[in-house]
Write a protein that holds these residues in place. Structure first.
Motif, PDB file in Angstrom:
ATOM      1  N   UNK A 163     -47.043 -22.854 -48.895  1.00 43.84           N
ATOM      2  CA  UNK A 163     -46.561 -23.619 -47.745  1.00 43.84           C
ATOM      3  C   UNK A 163     -46.760 -25.123 -47.956  1.00 43.84           C
ATOM      4  N   UNK A 166     -43.952 -26.261 -50.159  1.00 46.49           N
ATOM      5  CA  UNK A 166     -42.712 -26.331 -49.375  1.00 46.49           C
ATOM      6  C   UNK A 166     -42.708 -27.586 -48.512  1.00 46.49           C
ATOM      7  N   UNK A 169     -41.535 -30.647 -50.144  1.00 38.68           N
ATOM      8  CA  UNK A 169     -40.142 -30.693 -50.583  1.00 38.68           C
ATOM      9  C   UNK A 169     -39.795 -29.694 -51.681  1.00 38.68           C
ATOM     10  N   UNK A 170     -40.716 -28.766 -51.968  1.00 44.38           N
ATOM     11  CA  UNK A 170     -40.416 -27.773 -53.005  1.00 44.38           C
ATOM     12  C   UNK A 170     -39.352 -26.798 -52.515  1.00 44.38           C
ATOM     13  N   UNK A 171     -38.517 -26.313 -53.427  1.00 44.47           N
ATOM     14  CA  UNK A 171     -37.636 -25.199 -53.091  1.00 44.47           C
ATOM     15  C   UNK A 171     -38.514 -23.943 -53.065  1.00 44.47           C
ATOM     16  N   UNK A 174     -39.610 -23.120 -56.522  1.00 48.00           N
ATOM     17  CA  UNK A 174     -40.676 -23.971 -57.046  1.00 48.00           C
ATOM     18  C   UNK A 174     -42.018 -23.596 -56.419  1.00 48.00           C
ATOM     19  N   UNK A 253     -33.206 -18.109 -46.819  1.00 51.59           N
ATOM     20  CA  UNK A 253     -32.329 -18.931 -47.652  1.00 51.59           C
ATOM     21  C   UNK A 253     -32.538 -20.422 -47.395  1.00 51.59           C
ATOM     22  N   UNK A 254     -33.193 -20.764 -46.295  1.00 49.03           N
ATOM     23  CA  UNK A 254     -33.494 -22.191 -46.103  1.00 49.03           C
ATOM     24  C   UNK A 254     -34.948 -22.517 -46.481  1.00 49.03           C
ATOM     25  N   UNK A 255     -35.416 -21.851 -47.531  1.00 48.36           N
ATOM     26  CA  UNK A 255     -36.684 -22.205 -48.171  1.00 48.36           C
ATOM     27  C   UNK A 255     -37.887 -22.124 -47.234  1.00 48.36           C
ATOM     28  N   UNK A 256     -37.912 -21.079 -46.432  1.00 45.77           N
ATOM     29  CA  UNK A 256     -39.084 -20.827 -45.590  1.00 45.77           C
ATOM     30  C   UNK A 256     -39.690 -19.498 -46.019  1.00 45.77           C
TER      31      UNK A 256
END
Lengths: 259, 234
Positions: A163, A166, A169-171, A174, A253-256
């Motif tokens: 977290x 994330x 700014x990590x995908x 990543x 899909x929105x990197x959560x």
């Protein structure tokens, strides 16, 4: 084949079964309280193997690709279920991830073995197709369950770290790279270890079987090497597959992180 | 929006979030705008949903209703990492990877979203000096730092990325007064360096602290966000 190996009768089998009495005596003398379980295990093993024997006997006899395929699907299904059963990690999509990755990796590698490497004619010859697929499935299952378990644990233990990445700014890829890497590595290690000790600590099961069946040792070794390479490839693919699918389910899909 | 008004930077419209796995709403119909240059404090009792709100504002969780606009537009899925590089959420308990302080400070530059930018230790040194930092700590394991040192490093890790908004989740909870003031000074100084562009929303339980750090206070309680008095903004 009849000349090269000694056929066993049910009488001989019964004689061997008497050896279980040794385990029973040890259990009674040392009060291990294992006698009941021992009996169940011995009976269950006998019934299971005899059943498999009769099913294989029937499939070998009818020699149809439909029957081989159906048995292959059943074996794959059971392997997928067992792989999930071996981990306490439970998440959305775990069953489908396990089934898909075991199916895709094992069948791809088995197809390669039957069509390209061993070049079995016809491709579905049960004598080759079923044991090859069985060995590949059994080992892929191990890798998949270890990979699943490790990925779940890594993600749980490093949730805050994921977290944090994330938030900077990590995908999702990543952020989860470390758990993914650890999980794939864990799934692949048993196969690597098996390759390192093959022939030193014990003779591999398939090779032993072939030797008993009268196959020339160098031929048995070649078969064993082929199967080890098949297992290594399938385990790697299956582990990678299940970890990537689990990763896909663990994030939106929105990197959560999925809740 | 009326002509002539600037586009607000971050805007929550009718935001509603439930507790994970519960039917019960933490807050609903929440409206919040963080304009460029805003120095805002968020107050409220424990369990009111302040952390959830900050997570939602950083798109780290999805809310059950409402929407979030960044410079007037919804954030596309693929644009979420870039959004989070501009609106950085800082966890209440700083989290570090294994490795030294410097390695942890370098880590964000390995992310695709920060590619093309480079870690610059010289840029961080004045900030560290300002907070009474011992230079030998650069080589220390980040996970072995004291509570105050951890907060400073986590803050600088975010500040060096030049975000537009910092979402600070009780960054000085459980710190002594001197360290608390050092961290306040760091954040205030960071914002003052570009007062028209940088903003922060700071969760705090202390009215005194709010008076020191914020021009505007908000209170989240009983599922609603209301204005809260700030005694002295400077």
């Amino acid at each position: 084949m009849g000349d090269s190996y000694l056929e066993l009768t049910y009488g001989q089998l019964a004689l061997a079964a008497l050896l279980v009495v040794i385990n029973g005596i040890i259990s009674v003398v040392l009060r291990l309280d294992l006698a009941g379980r021992l009996l169940v295990a011995a009976v269950r093993m006998t019934v299971q193997l005899l059943l498999v024997g009769y099913v294989l006997h029937w499939i070998f006899a009818i020699d149809r690709w439909q029957a081989v395929l159906a048995l292959g699907l059943l074996m794959t299904w059971v392997a997928g279920i067992i792989a999930v059963g071996r981990t306490e990690y439970r998440r959305r999509g775990i069953w489908i991830s396990s089934l898909i990755s075991i199916w895709a990796s094992s069948w791809l590698v088995a197809a390669l073995a039957l069509l390209v490497i061993v070049q079995v004619q016809p491709w579905y010859r049960p004598q080759y197709a079923i044991p090859l697929l069985g060995m590949i499935l059994g080992n892929t299952l191990n890798g998949v369950s270890l990979g699943l378990d490790r990925f779940g644990r890594e993600l749980e233990a490093n949730r805050a770290q994921v977290e944090m990445l994330l938030a900077l700014g990590a995908t999702s890829w990543e952020a989860a790279r470390q758990p993914v890497r650890e999980a794939v590595r864990t799934g692949m290690i048993p196969t690597l270890n098996a390759m390192l000790i093959a022939g030193i600590v014990s003779l591999p099961g398939m090779m032993t079987g072939q030797l008993l069946a009268g196959v020339e040792p160098i031929q048995a070794v070649r078969y064993q090497l082929v199967i080890m390479f098949l297992i290594a490839a399938s385990t790697a693919l299956g582990t990678l597959g299940v970890v990537l699918l689990s990763f896909r389910w663990a994030f939106t899909t929105d990197h959560r992180l999925a809740r | 929006m009326e002509p002539g008004q600037t586009t607000p930077r971050l805007q929550a419209q009718d935001l509603g979030c439930r507790l994970p796995g519960h039917e019960e709403w933490l807050f609903r119909q929440l409206q919040l705008t963080i304009e460029p240059g805003a120095r805002m404090a968020l107050l409220g009792p424990n369990g009111a949903g302040k952390t959830v709100l900050l997570h939602a504002l950083a798109l780290l969780i999805g809310c059950d209703e409402g929407q979030l606009l960044w410079r007037g537009k919804r954030v596309e899925r693929a644009g979420v990492p870039a959004f989070r590089a501009a609106v950085i959420y800082l966890h209440q308990t700083p989290i570090f990877s294994a490795g030294t302080v410097e390695e942890n400070l370098r880590q964000p530059f390995q992310l695709r979203v920060h590619q093309g930018r480079q870690f610059d230790r010289r840029r961080l040194e004045p900030w560290f000096e300002q907070s009474g930092w011992n230079p030998r700590l650069w080589e220390q394991s980040a996970r072995e730092l004291s509570g105050g040192e951890r907060q400073v490093v986590a803050l600088l890790r975010a500040m060096q990325l030049d975000p537009a908004i910092l979402l600070l989740d009780e960054p000085t909870a459980a710190l002594d007064p001197a360290t608390t003031r050092a961290i306040e000074d760091l954040v205030i100084g960071w914002q003052a360096a570009c007062p028209d562009q940088r903003a922060y929303l700071w969760v705090s339980h202390s009215a005194d602290q709010v008076a020191r750090i914020a021009d505007r206070g908000l209170r989240l309680a009983d599922g609603r966000l209301r204005e809260a008095a700030v005694v002295d903004g400077r």
